[in-house]
Scaffold this motif. Structure first.
Motif, PDB file in Angstrom:
ATOM      1  N   GLY A 225       0.822  -1.204   0.000  1.00 55.47           N
ATOM      2  CA  GLY A 225       0.000   0.000   0.000  1.00 55.47           C
ATOM      3  C   GLY A 225       0.856   1.255   0.000  1.00 55.47           C
ATOM      4  N   LEU A 226       1.949   1.223   0.776  1.00 55.31           N
ATOM      5  CA  LEU A 226       2.881   2.351   0.782  1.00 55.31           C
ATOM      6  C   LEU A 226       3.570   2.495  -0.577  1.00 55.31           C
ATOM      7  N   SER A 230       3.507   5.722  -2.938  1.00 54.31           N
ATOM      8  CA  SER A 230       4.721   6.403  -3.398  1.00 54.31           C
ATOM      9  C   SER A 230       4.661   6.737  -4.885  1.00 54.31           C
ATOM     10  N   VAL A 231       3.991   5.891  -5.667  1.00 54.97           N
ATOM     11  CA  VAL A 231       3.910   6.145  -7.113  1.00 54.97           C
ATOM     12  C   VAL A 231       2.619   6.857  -7.492  1.00 54.97           C
ATOM     13  N   LEU A 232       1.801   7.202  -6.502  1.00 53.85           N
ATOM     14  CA  LEU A 232       0.541   7.892  -6.788  1.00 53.85           C
ATOM     15  C   LEU A 232       0.743   9.210  -7.539  1.00 53.85           C
ATOM     16  N   PRO A 233       1.749  10.044  -7.156  1.00 55.36           N
ATOM     17  CA  PRO A 233       1.956  11.281  -7.924  1.00 55.36           C
ATOM     18  C   PRO A 233       2.253  11.019  -9.393  1.00 55.36           C
ATOM     19  N   VAL A 234       2.962   9.926  -9.685  1.00 57.31           N
ATOM     20  CA  VAL A 234       3.271   9.593 -11.078  1.00 57.31           C
ATOM     21  C   VAL A 234       1.989   9.220 -11.815  1.00 57.31           C
ATOM     22  N   LEU A 235       1.144   8.429 -11.158  1.00 53.87           N
ATOM     23  CA  LEU A 235      -0.113   8.029 -11.790  1.00 53.87           C
ATOM     24  C   LEU A 235      -1.026   9.225 -12.024  1.00 53.87           C
ATOM     25  N   ILE A 236      -1.069  10.129 -11.030  1.00 59.21           N
ATOM     26  CA  ILE A 236      -1.915  11.316 -11.164  1.00 59.21           C
ATOM     27  C   ILE A 236      -1.418  12.185 -12.317  1.00 59.21           C
ATOM     28  N   LYS A 237      -0.088  12.348 -12.391  1.00 61.89           N
ATOM     29  CA  LYS A 237       0.461  13.171 -13.458  1.00 61.89           C
ATOM     30  C   LYS A 237       0.230  12.545 -14.832  1.00 61.89           C
ATOM     31  N   ALA A 238       0.276  11.198 -14.869  1.00 62.57           N
ATOM     32  CA  ALA A 238       0.039  10.516 -16.138  1.00 62.57           C
ATOM     33  C   ALA A 238      -1.378  10.756 -16.629  1.00 62.57           C
ATOM     34  N   VAL A 239      -2.309  10.882 -15.666  1.00 67.18           N
ATOM     35  CA  VAL A 239      -3.713  11.091 -16.025  1.00 67.18           C
ATOM     36  C   VAL A 239      -4.004  12.553 -16.318  1.00 67.18           C
ATOM     37  N   THR A 240      -3.460  13.436 -15.470  1.00 73.15           N
ATOM     38  CA  THR A 240      -3.795  14.863 -15.588  1.00 73.15           C
ATOM     39  C   THR A 240      -2.785  15.645 -16.406  1.00 73.15           C
TER      40      THR A 240
END
Length: 247
Positions: A225-226, A230-240
């Protein structure tokens, strides 16, 4: 930063590569010469002597432990897991975790600095001057360094020495490396230090601790989960398409 990079490029090959050569030689020798001394059996056989020495020389034991742990990590010697267990065994879960994390971070920073001195800045210069796929990969890594650093620290399957060398070859800033290392190794260190803190009972029963405990669901799932966090910002940037807010 530019002056530092220029100074590194101006150093002779002997000066640049000597630290990594020394580390490689010591690691090779240590893999054969020290594997019987930095082992679980050695800890079990010498546990009473270690406890007696700790009780009589607490400060010296702490300093000696930190020094040995730093050397183990710096030279990639066998026994990093045993060192972590020993920290818990000798100093308890709380204080042992602090010592283990601090020692591991110091050792990781030393080998990171040696690798960066030898190859890091030169590889960065070549990648900066490249184009096509290499340039896109380099740009992606630069824009997501925080996420990448925390991810490779949190994933249990990534060897510790690999997580020390990859950032050096990408010329990650030292401050960023130290912070991500110190925070990223907390979950794993806490788990194994806690196991070490309970070794007294394990020894008394003549058993061997479960070294694969970190892969059990109730421990592995929170760590994964951690990793996802940690890669959530990368996923968000990939989407937005937004810039990395941690950059």
């Amino acid at each position: 930063m530019t002056d530092m990079t220029q100074d590194t490029r101006d150093k002779s090959p002997i000066v640049r590569y000597a630290p990594m050569v020394v580390i490689g030689l010591v690691a090779l020798i240590g893999a054969f010469a020290l594997r019987d001394y930095l082992s679980f059996d050695a800890l079990r056989e010498n546990r009473e002597a270690l406890i007696a020495f700790r009780d009589s020389n607490f400060v010296l034991t702490v300093l000696g432990f930190v020094l040995i742990y730093v050397l183990v990590v710096t030279f990639s010697l066998p026994g990093a897991l045993i060192a972590t267990l020993t920290g818990g065994f000798l100093f308890g879960a709380a204080f042992g975790t602090v010592l283990n994390i601090t020692s591991a971070t110091i050792g990781a920073t030393l080998i990171f600095s040696a690798a960066r001195l030898g190859l890091g800045d030169r590889l960065k210069t070549r990648m900066d001057g490249s184009d096509g796929m290499v340039a896109r990969i380099k740009k992606g890594l630069d824009e997501n360094q925080w996420s990448m650093l925390f991810f490779i620290r949190l994933v249990p399957a990534v060897p510790f020495f690999v997580a020390n060398l990859i950032p050096a070859f990408l010329s990650v800033p030292v401050r960023r490396f130290v912070i991500s290392t110190f925070l990223g190794i907390i979950p794993g260190s806490l788990v194994y230090t806690s196991v070490g803190a309970g070794l007294g009972e394990v020894f008394a029963r003549g058993e061997t601790p479960n070294f694969g405990i970190i892969f059990e669901p109730h421990i592995l799932l929170p760590i994964l989960g951690l990793c996802l966090l940690s890669v959530l910002p990368v996923l968000i940037k990939a989407v937005t398409g937004k810039k990395d807010v941690l950059k």
